[in-house]
Design a protein around this motif. Structure first.
Motif, short mmCIF file in Angstrom:
data_model
loop_
_atom_site.label_atom_id
_atom_site.label_comp_id
_atom_site.label_asym_id
_atom_site.label_seq_id
_atom_site.Cartn_x
_atom_site.Cartn_y
_atom_site.Cartn_z
N LYS A 39 0.85 -1.22 -0.10
CA LYS A 39 0.08 -0.07 -0.03
C LYS A 39 0.95 1.08 0.17
O LYS A 39 2.13 1.24 0.43
N GLN A 40 0.54 2.31 -0.66
CA GLN A 40 1.06 3.19 -0.91
C GLN A 40 0.86 4.46 0.07
O GLN A 40 -0.36 4.71 0.87
N ALA A 41 1.91 5.55 0.27
CA ALA A 41 1.49 6.67 1.46
C ALA A 41 0.66 7.60 0.70
O ALA A 41 0.44 8.15 -0.59
N THR A 42 -0.40 7.79 1.65
CA THR A 42 -1.40 8.90 1.50
C THR A 42 -2.05 9.34 2.79
O THR A 42 -2.25 8.19 3.66
N GLY A 72 -2.28 10.45 14.96
CA GLY A 72 -2.19 10.01 16.58
C GLY A 72 -3.08 8.75 16.93
O GLY A 72 -2.50 8.23 17.82
N LYS A 73 -4.01 8.33 16.17
CA LYS A 73 -4.91 7.37 16.56
C LYS A 73 -4.20 6.05 16.06
O LYS A 73 -4.42 4.78 16.77
N GLY A 74 -4.11 5.79 14.70
CA GLY A 74 -3.87 4.65 14.14
C GLY A 74 -3.22 5.10 12.76
O GLY A 74 -2.37 5.75 12.80
N MET A 75 -3.85 4.50 11.81
CA MET A 75 -3.32 5.08 10.33
C MET A 75 -3.75 6.24 10.28
O MET A 75 -4.84 6.89 10.43
N VAL A 76 -3.19 7.60 9.76
CA VAL A 76 -3.26 8.73 9.51
C VAL A 76 -4.68 8.98 8.59
O VAL A 76 -5.34 9.89 9.05
N ASP A 77 -4.70 8.24 7.50
CA ASP A 77 -5.73 8.31 6.63
C ASP A 77 -7.15 7.67 7.36
O ASP A 77 -8.23 7.76 6.60
N GLY A 78 -6.96 6.88 8.46
CA GLY A 78 -8.21 6.35 8.92
C GLY A 78 -8.35 5.06 8.41
O GLY A 78 -9.48 4.17 8.85
N SER A 79 -7.52 4.28 7.72
CA SER A 79 -7.71 2.91 7.06
C SER A 79 -7.24 1.92 7.90
O SER A 79 -6.97 2.27 9.20
N THR A 80 -7.57 0.68 7.53
CA THR A 80 -7.01 -0.71 8.52
C THR A 80 -5.57 -0.54 8.61
O THR A 80 -4.85 -0.12 7.49
N PHE A 81 -5.06 -0.82 9.72
CA PHE A 81 -3.64 -0.76 10.08
C PHE A 81 -2.76 -1.50 9.13
O PHE A 81 -3.14 -2.86 8.75
N ASP A 82 -1.98 -1.07 8.74
CA ASP A 82 -1.02 -1.81 7.74
C ASP A 82 0.54 -1.15 8.16
O ASP A 82 0.84 -0.18 7.92
N ALA A 83 1.41 -2.11 8.40
CA ALA A 83 2.75 -1.72 8.91
C ALA A 83 3.47 -0.91 8.01
O ALA A 83 4.15 -0.06 8.08
#
Length: 290
Positions: free
Chosen positions: A133-136, A144-155
């Motif tokens: 997955k690409q950066a966005t 600050g909560k999880g993924m910045v874009d609110g998506s499912t966590f992906d390391a």
């Protein structure tokens, strides 16, 4: 090492004083300048504030080069986010928010023509074709909560997002410094892929070893630790045509991969979004208490 060998006084930070002291012992063998270990854990806002307070109260020296070079990446097998003591997703919390607070608090201690140098990565740019997955950053709702874009966590994406934050932050910092007439500059760079035990400390060790071998010997896309160090020195000290004094808001990268070449590059389209950069700054400041 190169800075200390050429007479600069270098303050080496580590997540613990023990780690910083170990690093200093290695650097000091060729140093002609002073090399001092200090504790600074960028995954902890309290540690960042304690470091800055120590600098202002005990060391009290103007900083000529502030190198924001810390970074971590969780293993690809991590399916759930990890969090800092402050409750931030650890990748963005360390790589972006820790540096964001550090630079802002240290600004009064920077010399009039200091250089702020931020280690980013070419993986902030989807155009590089990095796997996964690409950066966005989307609407920044997850910062600050999880993924910045609110998506499912992906390391892997969390790391790429943190590097996108680094570039957005650096370019916004450069704009803000220029607007207030400061002589301080801010630039960022990608040293290329440098497989190392410290960077891959959260990865499966078998995977890390195989990946490092393939990157260095088969794919030939890796850079050497020495080359990586030289790119940081270039950003910190170069004053020639490529990066003349006063240059700010620029991004350099080791391209093409594995060829040991370092040139100015164009950040991704999203990284050049000034509206997004300003909003990231605003939200980051709120999260770290500025």
């Amino acid at each position: 090492r190169v800075l200390a060998a050429n007479g600069a006084d270098v303050y080496v930070t580590g997540r613990t004083l023990e780690k910083a002291t170990t690093a200093v012992a290695d650097v000091a063998t060729t140093a002609t300048g002073q090399v001092v270990p200090l504790e600074l854990n960028l995954a902890s806002l309290a540690s960042v504030r304690s470091f800055v307070e120590q600098w202002k109260s005990s060391i009290r020296r103007p900083v000529d080069i502030l190198a924001c070079n810390a970074g971590l990446a969780l293993g690809q097998d991590q399916t759930e986010p990890q969090f800092t003591d402050d409750g931030f997703e650890v990748t963005v919390g360390t790589n972006h928010l820790g540096h964001f607070l550090l630079v802002n608090l240290m600004e009064p201690s920077l010399s009039p023509t200091a250089r702020v140098v931020v280690t980013a990565s070419s993986v902030h740019n989807p155009a590089t074709g990095d796997p996964g997955k690409q950066a966005t950053l989307g609407d920044l709702s997850g910062l600050g909560k999880g993924m910045v874009d609110g998506s499912t966590f992906d390391a892997g994406k969390a790391y790429k997002d943190s590097k996108l934050c680094n570039v957005l932050f650096t370019l916004e910092l450069a704009r803000r410094l220029k607007k207030k007439g400061s002589g301080i500059t801010a630039n960022c760079f990608s040293p290329g892929l440098i497989p190392s035990k410290s960077f891959f400390r959260y990865q499966n060790q078998t995977f890390s070893s195989v990946f490092a071998f393939a990157a260095e010997n088969l794919l030939k896309i890796a850079e050497t630790p020495r080359f990586g160090g030289e790119t940081l020195v270039f950003m910190a000290l170069h004053s020639g045509p490529q990066l003349p004094p006063g240059s700010s808001g620029r991004f350099f990268s080791a391209i093409p991969p594995g060829k040991h070449q370092f040139v100015e590059d164009i950040p991704s389209e999203e990284a050049r979004n000034e509206v997004e950069a300003a909003e990231l700054w605003k939200r980051s400041a709120a999260l770290v208490g500025l």
